[in-house]
Scaffold this motif. Structure first.
Motif: not given
Length: 245
Positions: A40, A163, A166, A196
């Motif tokens: 992040n 993302e 997510t 991620h």
């Protein structure tokens, strides 16, 4: 022609005194899934916002299919679409009303838009009976599938996925991943994906860049990254190159 070409992109947010990107230099080939993984605050979303013409870099050059994102933003926007982790919607309107609104912006007829969106949503595992329900009554996973349908029914040639999985449950995540692979096999679309999820990057991406504190610290094919670091998985590569878990 390359789908994306970035040369020495730098971006600093002066009010926050944060350097988000430092000398980012890479390209994405036509028909490639290019992944960017990082912690992040590492600069992933800032880079996507620059490529989608929402931010102007302090220096450097970003090109989309030969068009400068700063000098020719309107032409760039006709070629791209973007899905972010927190996609914006009119939450009290139904999924279809949100999609219909997007269709009107692109001049797509109502009937054609509905058929195409239903086709995409079904492929994503979305229950088409719920397309007329308010978005605020749908789960996070279902809302994200609507966001992906909204991005794809306009037939972009570059898809920016920031993302996109997510917060999704494992089944929804797998459905989205399978759909991305399916459209790659059926079309010439190019994809830039930030994530991620190391397993997701390994499974989907032709090449991967690891970003940390605004810099690319590694860039290669997944197997080459693992070989260079003598690692069995991308998580180990990530920890070695960034010093972070």
């Amino acid at each position: 022609m390359l789908a994306v070409q970035c040369e020495n992109i730098c971006k600093t947010f002066k009010k926050r005194k944060v350097t988000a990107l430092k000398d980012i230099d890479f390209w994405v080939e036509k028909g490639e899934i290019f992944g960017i993984i990082g912690p992040n605050g590492s600069g992933k979303s800032t880079l996507v916002r620059i490529l989608s013409t929402l931010l102007i870099p302090d220096s450097g050059k970003a090109m989309i299919f030969g068009l400068d994102v700063v000098r020719e933003p309107l032409k760039v926007r006709r070629m791209i679409n973007r899905v972010s982790v927190d996609a914006a919607f009119f939450k009290r309107l139904s999924a279809w009303e949100n999609l219909r609104y997007a269709a009107r912006l692109y001049g797509i007829p109502k009937k054609e838009a509905r058929l195409k969106n239903l086709e995409i949503l079904e492929a994503l595992g979305f229950d088409k009976k719920r397309i007329d329900e308010p978005l605020e009554e749908l789960s996070r996973g279902m809302q994200q599938k609507v966001a992906i349908a909204r991005a794809l029914f306009t037939s972009p040639i570059l898809l920016l996925l920031d993302e996109p999985t997510t917060g999704l449950d494992p089944r929804s995540k797998k459905e989205v991943q399978d759909f991305i692979l399916d459209i790659m096999h059926k079309t010439d679309i190019s994809v830039l994906l930030t994530t991620h999820d190391m397993n997701e990057a390994d499974a989907l991406c032709n090449r991967i860049a690891i970003i940390d504190q605004g810099r690319f610290v590694a860039l290669d094919r997944p197997n080459e990254l693992k070989s260079d670091c003598q690692a069995s998985n991308l998580e180990m590569v990530f920890m070695q190159t960034t010093g972070k878990e």
